[in-house]
Scaffold this active site. Structure first.
Site, PDB file in Angstrom:
ATOM      1  N   SER A   1       0.834  -1.205   0.000  1.00 41.99           N
ATOM      2  CA  SER A   1       0.000   0.000   0.000  1.00 41.99           C
ATOM      3  C   SER A   1       0.864   1.248   0.000  1.00 41.99           C
ATOM      4  O   SER A   1       2.029   1.217   0.429  1.00 41.99           O
ATOM      5  CB  SER A   1      -0.893   0.005   1.249  1.00 41.99           C
ATOM      6  OG  SER A   1      -1.540   1.240   1.439  1.00 41.99           O
TER       7      SER A   1
ATOM      8  N   TYR B   1      -2.167  -0.897  10.305  1.00 43.56           N
ATOM      9  CA  TYR B   1      -2.162  -1.189   8.870  1.00 43.56           C
ATOM     10  C   TYR B   1      -0.848  -0.733   8.230  1.00 43.56           C
ATOM     11  O   TYR B   1      -0.236  -1.471   7.448  1.00 43.56           O
ATOM     12  CB  TYR B   1      -3.352  -0.483   8.218  1.00 43.56           C
ATOM     13  CG  TYR B   1      -3.543  -0.765   6.746  1.00 43.56           C
ATOM     14  CD1 TYR B   1      -4.140  -1.949   6.313  1.00 43.56           C
ATOM     15  CD2 TYR B   1      -3.153   0.162   5.779  1.00 43.56           C
ATOM     16  CE1 TYR B   1      -4.337  -2.205   4.965  1.00 43.56           C
ATOM     17  CE2 TYR B   1      -3.348  -0.081   4.435  1.00 43.56           C
ATOM     18  CZ  TYR B   1      -3.941  -1.269   4.030  1.00 43.56           C
ATOM     19  OH  TYR B   1      -4.121  -1.511   2.682  1.00 43.56           O
TER      20      TYR B   1
END
Length: 251
Positions: A142, A155
């Site tokens: 990401s 995350y």
């Protein structure tokens, strides 16, 4: 020349592929002629998605965080479908919250799904790729592996770890002619991000940060995935390709 980018008849296993970006990857590979193996935890949902897709698709329901189930599934796929040519580690989860309020359960769950599971399944698939001295592993990380923001510390930590796991896999498994790379999506419109898309303030912030001034669409990731799965990327190893609309290019 186009044969370089062909994934026709390649066996492609995509984790977490019954929805979101994973489903988009599955559709793209199926349309490109690959033999696509979908994965999710719900057997009924997996089969429903398999039946909805065109092309050659198979479904295997297992929890990517269950080491025993992962090993059994990989063995079954190799025996029933054929040698896994490409592994796309896409399964992911979000549990948002300020670091000072984050529970250990939310921390561990996000790390387990987004990072630990990639290690489990890649290790199982590597066992087979090693004997064939050929394979492609694509980890979906990401933009948040590089850029942090409030409420997603777990995350970001998982995706940052995945970036380095990608480099480690490339380093250790490269001698067996296995290329490991990652794709780092920016902000894409999916069912997981729809609430953010619908938030006027957040939507404005994303568009102001992205030089293209728009959110990404899931199908805009397919080309990068096919490139990394094809012979065109045979000397590309250990990199993260950020598909972020230019976010990191601009101040």
């Amino acid at each position: 020349m186009m044969d370089l980018f062909s994934v026709k008849d390649k066996v492609v296993l995509i984790t977490g592929s019954t929805r979101g970006l994973g489903l988009s990857f599955a559709k793209g590979f199926a349309q490109a002629g690959a033999k696509v193996i979908l994965n999710g935890r719900d057997p009924i949902q997996v089969q429903q998605v398999v039946q909805s897709l065109e092309g050659t698709t198979f479904g295997y329901a297992f929890d990517v965080c269950d080491k025993t189930a992962v090993a059994e599934a990989v063995d079954k796929i190799e025996a029933e479908v054929g040698p896994i040519d490409v592994l796309v580690n896409n399964a992911g989860i979000q549990r948002r919250g300020p670091l000072e309020e984050l529970t250990m359960e939310d921390w561990e769950t996000v790390i387990d799904v987004n990072l630990n599971s990639v290690f489990y399944i890649s290790q199982c698939v590597f066992k087979y790729m090693k004997t064939r001295r050929k394979g492609k592993i694509i980890n979906i990380t990401s933009l948040n592996a590089e850029k942090a923001r409030p409420s997603i510390g777990n995350y970001s930590a998982a995706k940052g770890g995945l970036k380095m796991l990608t480099k480690s896999m490339a380093t250790e498994w490269g001698p067996y002619n296995i290329q490991t790379n990652a794709i780092g999506p920016g902000y894409f419109i999916t069912d997981l991000t729809q609430k953010l898309v619908d938030d006027p303030e957040f939507d404005k912030w994303v568009k102001s940060e992205v030089p293209l001034q728009k959110w990404g669409k899931p199908e805009e990731l397919i080309g990068t995935a096919i490139y990394l799965a094809s012979d065109a990327s045979n000397y590309v190893n250990g990199h993260t390709v950020y598909v972020d609309g230019g976010w990191q290019a601009s101040l």
